[in-house]
Design a protein around this motif. Structure first.
Motif, short mmCIF file in Angstrom:
data_model
loop_
_atom_site.label_atom_id
_atom_site.label_comp_id
_atom_site.label_asym_id
_atom_site.label_seq_id
_atom_site.Cartn_x
_atom_site.Cartn_y
_atom_site.Cartn_z
N ALA A 196 0.83 -1.22 0.00
CA ALA A 196 0.00 0.00 0.00
C ALA A 196 0.86 1.26 0.00
CB ALA A 196 -0.94 -0.01 1.21
N VAL A 197 1.84 1.32 0.87
CA VAL A 197 2.61 2.56 0.99
C VAL A 197 3.63 2.73 -0.13
CG1 VAL A 197 2.26 2.76 3.47
CG2 VAL A 197 4.31 1.60 2.61
N SER A 198 4.06 1.61 -0.74
CA SER A 198 5.05 1.73 -1.81
C SER A 198 4.40 1.71 -3.20
CB SER A 198 6.09 0.60 -1.72
OG SER A 198 5.52 -0.65 -2.07
N ARG A 199 3.11 1.36 -3.21
CA ARG A 199 2.37 1.25 -4.48
C ARG A 199 3.01 0.23 -5.43
NH1 ARG A 199 0.06 4.63 -1.11
NH2 ARG A 199 -0.59 6.67 -1.84
N ARG A 200 3.64 -0.77 -4.86
CA ARG A 200 4.27 -1.83 -5.65
C ARG A 200 3.95 -3.17 -5.02
NH1 ARG A 200 7.85 2.26 -5.89
NH2 ARG A 200 9.03 2.54 -7.83
N THR A 201 4.03 -4.23 -5.81
CA THR A 201 3.86 -5.55 -5.21
C THR A 201 5.07 -5.84 -4.33
OG1 THR A 201 5.02 -6.68 -7.01
CG2 THR A 201 2.63 -6.41 -7.25
N THR A 202 4.85 -6.64 -3.28
CA THR A 202 6.00 -6.99 -2.45
C THR A 202 6.94 -7.91 -3.22
OG1 THR A 202 4.61 -8.70 -1.43
CG2 THR A 202 4.94 -6.68 -0.18
N LEU A 242 8.24 -5.20 3.83
CA LEU A 242 8.49 -6.64 3.94
C LEU A 242 8.63 -7.20 2.53
CD1 LEU A 242 8.64 -9.13 5.84
CD2 LEU A 242 6.23 -9.47 5.38
N PRO A 243 9.85 -7.50 2.13
CA PRO A 243 10.09 -7.87 0.72
C PRO A 243 9.81 -9.34 0.45
CG PRO A 243 12.18 -7.69 1.87
CD PRO A 243 11.11 -7.49 2.90
N VAL A 244 8.57 -9.76 0.67
CA VAL A 244 8.18 -11.15 0.42
C VAL A 244 6.88 -11.16 -0.37
CG1 VAL A 244 7.61 -13.36 1.47
CG2 VAL A 244 9.24 -11.86 2.61
N GLN A 245 6.88 -11.90 -1.47
CA GLN A 245 5.73 -11.97 -2.37
C GLN A 245 4.43 -12.27 -1.60
OE1 GLN A 245 6.22 -14.95 -5.38
NE2 GLN A 245 4.66 -14.07 -6.70
N GLY A 246 3.34 -11.62 -2.03
CA GLY A 246 2.05 -11.87 -1.37
C GLY A 246 1.33 -10.58 -1.00
N GLY A 247 1.93 -9.44 -1.33
CA GLY A 247 1.29 -8.14 -1.10
C GLY A 247 1.09 -7.46 -2.44
N VAL A 248 -0.15 -7.03 -2.73
CA VAL A 248 -0.47 -6.45 -4.04
C VAL A 248 -1.26 -5.16 -3.86
CG1 VAL A 248 -1.59 -6.88 -6.27
CG2 VAL A 248 -0.59 -8.79 -5.01
N PRO A 249 -0.81 -4.07 -4.49
CA PRO A 249 -1.58 -2.82 -4.37
C PRO A 249 -2.88 -2.89 -5.18
CG PRO A 249 0.29 -2.51 -5.85
CD PRO A 249 0.40 -3.90 -5.30
N ILE A 250 -3.89 -2.16 -4.73
CA ILE A 250 -5.15 -2.06 -5.47
C ILE A 250 -5.12 -0.73 -6.21
CG2 ILE A 250 -7.67 -2.06 -5.33
CD1 ILE A 250 -7.39 -3.40 -2.56
N MET A 251 -5.09 -0.80 -7.54
CA MET A 251 -5.01 0.43 -8.34
C MET A 251 -6.36 0.73 -8.97
SD MET A 251 -1.81 1.07 -7.80
CE MET A 251 -1.52 2.45 -8.90
N ALA A 252 -6.84 1.93 -8.76
CA ALA A 252 -8.10 2.35 -9.36
C ALA A 252 -7.89 3.71 -10.02
CB ALA A 252 -9.20 2.44 -8.30
#
Lengths: 173, 135
Positions: B66-72, B92-102
């Motif tokens: 959310a704060v970086s606007r990038r996937t982890t 936390l640089p581990v796959q599994g975080g995805v920003p919601i872009m609208a």
């Protein structure tokens, strides 16, 4: 030392003696040793996500009905977060408070109102206990006489938070 | 003044339900966290059988995205490529975080923890797809 200062010292000493004496005569309620433990409630199995969600759905619905915007959290019997909902327009500061209330209710096996009442009554030592929150709105969720989790709501007044928490608990009784 | 879209609790419910059904379909037990664009928790559900660790990690992955606007995953990839300095960044640089872009803007993020990292991300993406925002 002048006569006046000697008199002052003597008077002060006498006053202290009297004060000390009257203090000793009043029994300290904390010295009382009850036979039974308070809040001797066993911990049960952790609440399922399904029931946690049923509690939160009822809590959020009650809050919405009254046009209140709250943060609502449910923790399990191990005080771990199971489900959390922040309503539209709810204040950010209450994200942590909602979880904290739920956690404290589970950890101490009582409503957080007990801490609020205690502190209100002058039992300030309560504030030195680990992870206490002295504000109502954290309520244990029971099943068969065991505590399986707790709900915590925050964002309104303590009394509003409590109404919503209790609506949540009532839904999973 | 600029305006931006806002992620409602109803949106979170849609995302959460879709993510949850993706997890159930695969018999995966996970924690799903949805955060707003400031990285503040909006919605969380921990499926039965998950650990307190999963809850913490799901929130942290979501916050990072959310704060970086990038996937982890993009952060993870940078480290894998040898950019060790990223380890000292507040994500936390581990796959599994995805920003919601609208409408080209980040309105929040989904963080998932419980199975393998690429599977966590698959669940997050399935959840976000329910909003029909496109890419």
């Amino acid at each position: 030392m002048s006569l006046k200062s000697v008199l002052t010292v003597t008077t002060l000493g006498a006053a202290l003696l009297v004060a000390g004496g009257s203090y000793a005569q009043q029994p300290n309620p904390m010295d009382n040793v009850p036979d039974k433990m308070p809040n001797d409630i066993p911990y049960g199995a952790p609440i399922s996500l399904e029931r946690a969600d049923a509690a939160l759905a009822a809590a959020v619905a009650e809050s919405k009905r009254r046009d209140w915007k709250l943060n609502c959290a449910v923790v399990d019997s191990g005080a771990n977060l199971v489900s959390f909902k922040r309503m539209d327009g709810a204040q950010l500061g209450s994200i942590q408070i909602a979880e904290h209330k739920a956690r404290a209710a589970a950890k101490y096996r009582r409503e957080t109102k007990a801490f609020e009442n205690g502190v209100q009554g002058g039992a300030l030592y309560l504030l030195t206990l680990d992870d206490v929150i002295a504000s109502r709105g954290g309520v244990p969720i029971m099943e068969g006489g065991k505590i399986i989790g707790a709900i915590g709501c925050s964002g309104g007044t303590g009394s509003q938070d409590e109404v919503v928490s209790k609506a949540g608990v009532a839904a999973v009784k | 003044m600029k305006t931006k879209p806002y992620l409602t609790l109803e949106d979170c419910r849609k995302v959460g339900a879709a993510a949850m059904s993706e997890a159930r379909k695969n018999n995966w037990n996970v924690v799903i966290a949805i955060l707003d664009d400031g990285g503040h928790l909006r919605w969380l559900e921990a499926m039965d059988g998950t650990t307190p660790f999963n809850s913490q990690v799901a929130v942290e992955k979501g916050r990072s995205a959310a704060v970086s606007r990038r996937t982890t995953k993009s952060w993870e990839d940078r480290i894998a490529a040898g950019r060790n300095a990223v380890l000292n960044m507040p994500v936390l640089p581990v796959q599994g975080g995805v920003p919601i872009m609208a409408e080209g803007q980040c309105v929040g993020a989904v963080g998932v923890s419980g199975v393998q990292s690429h599977e966590d991300e698959q669940i997050a993406n399935a959840g976000i797809a329910a909003l029909g925002l496109g890419k």
